[in-house]
Design a protein around this motif. Sequence first.
Motif, PDB file in Angstrom:
ATOM      1  N   HIS B 228       0.865  -1.187   0.000  1.00  0.00           N
ATOM      2  CA  HIS B 228       0.000   0.000   0.000  1.00  0.00           C
ATOM      3  C   HIS B 228       0.901   1.236   0.000  1.00  0.00           C
ATOM      4  CE1 HIS B 228      -2.580   2.771   2.749  1.00  0.00           C
ATOM      5  NE2 HIS B 228      -3.042   2.888   1.525  1.00  0.00           N
ATOM      6  N   VAL B 229       0.682   2.114  -0.980  1.00  0.00           N
ATOM      7  CA  VAL B 229       1.469   3.346  -1.109  1.00  0.00           C
ATOM      8  C   VAL B 229       0.624   4.519  -0.626  1.00  0.00           C
ATOM      9  CG1 VAL B 229       2.630   4.898  -2.728  1.00  0.00           C
ATOM     10  CG2 VAL B 229       2.726   2.411  -3.099  1.00  0.00           C
ATOM     11  N   VAL B 230       1.189   5.341   0.241  1.00  0.00           N
ATOM     12  CA  VAL B 230       0.531   6.581   0.667  1.00  0.00           C
ATOM     13  C   VAL B 230       1.419   7.728   0.207  1.00  0.00           C
ATOM     14  CG1 VAL B 230      -0.354   7.938   2.600  1.00  0.00           C
ATOM     15  CG2 VAL B 230      -0.407   5.429   2.722  1.00  0.00           C
ATOM     16  N   ASN B 231       0.914   8.593  -0.666  1.00  0.00           N
ATOM     17  CA  ASN B 231       1.694   9.752  -1.094  1.00  0.00           C
ATOM     18  C   ASN B 231       1.065  11.028  -0.569  1.00  0.00           C
ATOM     19  OD1 ASN B 231       3.436  11.555  -2.251  1.00  0.00           O
ATOM     20  ND2 ASN B 231       3.108  10.909  -4.372  1.00  0.00           N
ATOM     21  N   VAL B 232       1.761  11.661   0.382  1.00  0.00           N
ATOM     22  CA  VAL B 232       1.343  12.957   0.912  1.00  0.00           C
ATOM     23  C   VAL B 232       2.437  13.995   0.652  1.00  0.00           C
ATOM     24  CG1 VAL B 232      -0.261  12.115   2.677  1.00  0.00           C
ATOM     25  CG2 VAL B 232       2.184  12.270   3.200  1.00  0.00           C
ATOM     26  N   GLY B 233       3.392  13.647  -0.227  1.00  0.00           N
ATOM     27  CA  GLY B 233       4.492  14.562  -0.536  1.00  0.00           C
ATOM     28  C   GLY B 233       4.167  15.391  -1.763  1.00  0.00           C
TER      29      GLY B 233
END
Lengths: 324, 324
Positions: B228-233
Amino acid sequence: MSDRRPIVVLLTADGVEPPADLDAMARIAEIRTATDGTLADALPGADVLLVWDIFSDALSRAWHAADALRWVHVAAAGVDAILFDGLRSSSVRVTNARGVFDEPIAEYVLACILAHDKLLHETEEFRREERWVHRETRRVAGRRALVVGTGGIGRATARLLRRVGLQVRGAGRRPREDDPDFGVVVDSADLAAHLTDVDHLVMVAPLTETTRGMLGAGQLATLPDGAHVVNVGRGALVDQSALTAEIAAGRLSAHLDVLDTEPLPADDPLWTLPGAHISPHMSGDVIGWRGTLSDQFLGMLTDYAAGRDPGPAVDKQRGYVPGR
Amino acid sequence: MSDRRPIVVLLTADGVEPPADLDAMARIAEIRTATDGTLADALPGADVLLVWDIFSDALSRAWHAADALRWVHVAAAGVDAILFDGLRSSSVRVTNARGVFDEPIAEYVLACILAHDKLLHETEEFRREERWVHRETRRVAGRRALVVGTGGIGRATARLLRRVGLQVRGAGRRPREDDPDFGVVVDSADLAAHLTDVDHLVMVAPLTETTRGMLGAGQLATLPDGAHVVNVGRGALVDQSALTAEIAAGRLSAHLDVLDTEPLPADDPLWTLPGAHISPHMSGDVIGWRGTLSDQFLGMLTDYAAGRDPGPAVDKQRGYVPGR
């Protein structure tokens, strides 16, 4: 304890996976497998009943055949489905799956709280409509949670929520101000007095004659606008139609893992009301849960067969295992 | 610092709420309000630029008019949109909204991780179809997270995930094994070597020429099935089409709060792919966030006007404020 091997009746149902440790159990005890319809035939002479189909209430109807029963183990946290007057007034010991669900359900409650405060469900609705709508979310640190129920699951929930920065109190039978997990525990018999400043209300009490309907229309009305109810205990703790009305009015929202009738009937408004997030009684059921339940009973059965105490007993009048 | 009041250009956009502290700022400095089209007219003689419209890159086009500029403050965590060669090679100091988003984004990342492991989105899909489908969820304690980016937001995220029981490592420019927040920090230049045992990959690095595309097709391919990838950048940290292909194949899933193009274009498959959960760049924007940003700049401006240091400067070559 005599020298003969104990006789254990495994009460299960069609389609329910048998305990993984069944072979190991069979080395300790004679195992008789029964379902609701055959329980009365299996019980005569049996020492132990393992309630593996946790929704079964067949024991009340087969009780006349329980001529040697000494111990009933329910492979669930809540024992409300199995208790009836004959069992309550008997000397049969009742145990439950103490501890197995504490941390999994605590995590599930935290997931529901974060989904609410970070608007995840609303964001998914916008995504489905292919709409890019920026909104402001809430800090979860500092939010005020009240956990109703001070057993193992409530305690694990309180500890986890506190670690994430929520302000947590408990509600229980015995109010106090120095609880190691909750700090303050308010009187659950006077719930309405303690709901006016609650952001997240977590229902995790056992279902007993005292707790049935404890969150009624009057209590719900005292919650502030925008409050969020998480029910991972039992549906009947809450007046479901009163809660449905509050959700329909847009005043409250809820994550409900348990409901009055399970599965939720097809025409129930909770299926479609915005603000109602129902799930099929799965909050504690993490991968491997049935194996954990089987291991737990195997350990208890090993103790029982050796003449040792199989573990803390449910107080059958109260309907749960009392705390220390 | 001379005795005259500094001149501050407020770069904003139509429809963006002005800073709550504008009156207080005007007591310290002369304030000129500009938008992209009028920035060149406002800059001559100005000491300070407050980039309040954080998506603006107008300074690069109005740079010729910045004849007295000494300080640019960006009211955001990431400064990638504002940097260009002329600004990089100048003596103008650049600062960012350091710290404001750390805890809010950490909470948002935890929300995404719990929603994934507790199957909340899938449960909502079943609910929409009015289907009662019991499933097993995951324990989140013990899951393995890699946080790519070791600035303030990454550190707050690591601390929060660890408090909930995840196993956390960091990835950064300087590998080490004794980091107070991460424990182990692996080399972000060799990311593929560290992805084979990751359950949750959190992208929170600043966007620089070094980090652009750091999570490409090759890196993504090394993630285990079900990761699972979380991108908050920033969207451009990730090869978005490669990630889309992995999600379409059902191999990976993702929460993406940032994207290559924002808003996400109408025909993008990420709107509708199961396993893709996009949100409109809101992970850090908690209620009151604009007030916090305004207060922060007012404090920095007060220091600046008094001849004090307004706060840590961005390393304009690297593209972020370096750690200690």
